[in-house]
Design an enzyme around this catalytic site. Structure first.
Site, PDB file in Angstrom:
ATOM      1  N   ASP A 204      -0.247  -4.693 -10.945  1.00 56.75           N
ATOM      2  CA  ASP A 204      -0.006  -4.116  -9.624  1.00 56.75           C
ATOM      3  C   ASP A 204       1.247  -3.243  -9.640  1.00 56.75           C
ATOM      4  O   ASP A 204       2.246  -3.584 -10.279  1.00 56.75           O
ATOM      5  CB  ASP A 204       0.179  -5.267  -8.620  1.00 56.75           C
ATOM      6  CG  ASP A 204       0.375  -4.770  -7.200  1.00 56.75           C
ATOM      7  OD1 ASP A 204      -0.578  -4.211  -6.636  1.00 56.75           O
ATOM      8  OD2 ASP A 204       1.508  -4.918  -6.658  1.00 56.75           O
ATOM      9  N   GLU A 241      -2.094  -0.267 -12.254  1.00 53.06           N
ATOM     10  CA  GLU A 241      -2.266   0.472 -11.002  1.00 53.06           C
ATOM     11  C   GLU A 241      -1.297   1.652 -10.978  1.00 53.06           C
ATOM     12  O   GLU A 241      -0.108   1.489 -10.704  1.00 53.06           O
ATOM     13  CB  GLU A 241      -2.010  -0.423  -9.781  1.00 53.06           C
ATOM     14  CG  GLU A 241      -2.365   0.300  -8.494  1.00 53.06           C
ATOM     15  CD  GLU A 241      -1.630  -0.190  -7.256  1.00 53.06           C
ATOM     16  OE1 GLU A 241      -2.005   0.233  -6.159  1.00 53.06           O
ATOM     17  OE2 GLU A 241      -0.687  -0.989  -7.382  1.00 53.06           O
TER      18      GLU A 241
END
Ligand SMILES: *[C@@H]1O[C@H](CO)[C@@H](O)[C@H](O)[C@H]1NC(C)=O
Ligand SMILES: *[C@@H]1O[C@H](CO)[C@@H](O)[C@H](O)[C@H]1NC(C)=O
Length: 494
Positions: A204, A241
């Site tokens: 993330d 990401e």
């Protein structure tokens, strides 16, 4: 400080170079993101559906303890309090059991790992009973203290990499991944997950971390656990990401040397095409010519948990379950085409973009309810259980590495192609009917269209498509058809 990071970057890029393989079991392809599902429900889904229907992997929601926030928005799981494996999805024992049960049926688990930051001010109580004081940057559950964070500042300028990487994303306390204690805690967390049998990580907010720091962390990751069926020396699959739609100073190319990236341009482009803003005939060169990263560096999707609700890099063109016909067409194209590593989104229904998953009491997550036609209810959408999607996972498995051939288009929005001589697919996104004799590349015979139905013994519950001895078949897709696609493959021969 920046000089040091640059040197580390060069030193470790060479080491962290083996993290592009998905670690899928042989013959399987296609990952599904079971967003906010509970571990016990995922274990059962691996055994009852994902394994039997050919899915290769599951991306699970963050596993580490997160802040308990007011009305329990979905994004509370992106506010870590500690690395204890206790969340609304379950505890560590349930997580470990899920990983084992899924691996046993050939379905791999990929964890969404959040280590760019901890929670924001005011969000002090964790799902595992830990407390924190974000205002003083104190997270005793890890433990992290103020020494482990970057100075407080807000991200205001996406053309300034230092601002993007050293300041706070929406007030989330920003960890300094260049700090050796922080690196130790992150590496311990990831290696613990690997030891429990996971196959890789979605990282993330990777864009908000320095590539050199990530290279150090990735370089210290253990190989996968052979007790779970992985080959010796296999590395965790890493997909980062990195939202790069162009026009910012940080590029995905800074990350593709270390792992795959979540290719947001794929989501944006496929949405535009199937919304009719770009013609289907242009899909003939789908891939890097569209600005995507290389195929083995691109984790691709039609929508993800952020952009389906306008968060992150949300654009008006992103297709979601709410636009079902175009969504199924885009998903079928993604799964039929050889480019990239596809991930299917599996959502809960939402009206409010902050709304969390269905619950039994406002706090505890509810289990999905399964209907006799395989679909879900109880607030869950389960796109992965839509016939037009799960049958295209089977298509992808059936065609293997065969390349695109027999491309046809009508000069606008009707296209077809085969995957060698193993599968054939046609699309009609025009507002007039398609009714043409097309080259399928397949051996002569009758095939079940896996979009409109299922093969059942020697019959098909949907359309039957007859391929002649010359490989041609009459393909008919009305402009107002329920689905603007037909698909046949060698495992659906009648
Ligand atoms: C393909 O598109 C054209 C318009 O560009 C249309 O006139 C034609 O009927 C279509 N062809 C087929 C085979 O449907
Ligand atoms: C499709 O075209 C064939 C002739 O090529 C015709 O016999 C058939 O009726 C057409 N089907 C539809 C549904 O228009």
């Amino acid at each position: 400080m920046f000089l040091t990071k640059g040197l580390i970057c060069i030193a470790f890029l060479a080491l962290a170079n083996a993290q592009f393989a998905t670690n899928y079991a042989s013959g399987r392809n296609g990952m599904v993101h079971l967003f906010e599902w509970k571990w016990d429900d995922i274990a059962a889904e691996c055994e009852n559906f994902l394994g039997p229907y050919g899915y290769a992997g599951v991306q699970v929601s963050p596993v580490n303890e997160n802040a308990v926030i007011g009305a329990r928005p979905w994004w509370e799981r992106y506010q870590p309090i500690s690395y204890k494996l206790t969340t609304r999805s379950g505890n560590e024992a349930q997580f470990a059991s899920m990983v084992s049960r899924c691996n046993a049926v050939g379905v791999r688990i990929y964890v969404d790992v959040v280590f760019n930051h901890m929670s924001a001010d005011g969000n002090s109580y964790g799902t595992g009973g830990s407390t924190a004081d974000p205002s003083s940057k104190s997270f005793p559950g890890v433990p992290f203290s103020s020494l482990d964070f970057n100075p407080t500042c807000a991200i205001t300028n996406y053309n300034d990499p230092t601002n993007v990487r050293n300041c706070e994303l929406v007030g989330l306390r920003d960890l300094n991944q260049g700090n050796s204690w922080v690196q130790d805690k992150i590496v311990d967390f990831l290696n613990h997950l690997t030891n429990l049998g996971v196959a890789g990580f979605r990282v993330d907010a990777a864009k908000h971390m320095w590539p050199g720091d990530l290279a150090v962390i990735y370089g210290r990751l253990n190989n996968l656990n052979t007790a779970h069926g992985f080959s010796s020396g296999a590395k965790p699959y890493i997909f980062q990401e990195v939202i790069d739609l162009g026009g910012e100073s940080i590029s995905k190319s800074e990350y593709t040397g270390m792992g795959a990236v979540t290719e947001f341009r794929h989501s944006d482009s496929i949405g535009k095409v199937f919304r009719g803003k770009d013609q289907l005939r242009y899909l003939t060169n789908w891939g890097t010519a569209w600005g995507f990263a290389a195929s083995d560096r691109s984790l691709i999707f039609v929508d993800n948990h952020d952009n389906q609700r306008g968060h992150g890099a949300g654009g008006a063109d992103v297709l979601t379950y709410k636009v079902a016909k175009q969504y199924k067409m885009a998903s079928a194209f993604m799964l039929a085409h050889p480019f990239g590593t596809p991930r299917v989104m599996s959502s809960f229904a939402f009206d409010d973009t902050d709304q969390g998953p269905p619950t039994t009491d406002g706090h505890n997550i509810a289990s999905p309810v399964f209907n006799s036609d395989l679909s879900c209810s109880g607030g869950w959408v389960c796109e992965h259980r839509w016939r037009q999607i799960y049958n295209m996972v089977a298509f992808r498995n059936a065609v293997g590495d065969d390349q695109v051939s027999n491309w046809w288009d009508n000069g606008s929005n009707q296209i077809s192609f085969s995957r060698g001589s193993r599968g054939f697919v046609a699309f009609n996104n025009d507002n007039y009917d398609l009714n043409s004799s097309l080259q399928t590349g397949l051996p002569a015979g009758s095939y079940c269209d896996v979009i409109s139905g299922l093969k059942s013994g020697s019959s098909c519950t949907g359309k039957t498509i007859v391929v002649g001895s010359d490989g041609r078949a009459n393909i008919n897709i009305a402009s107002n058809a329920d689905d603007g696609v037909v698909a046949i493959h060698v495992n659906a021969k009648l």
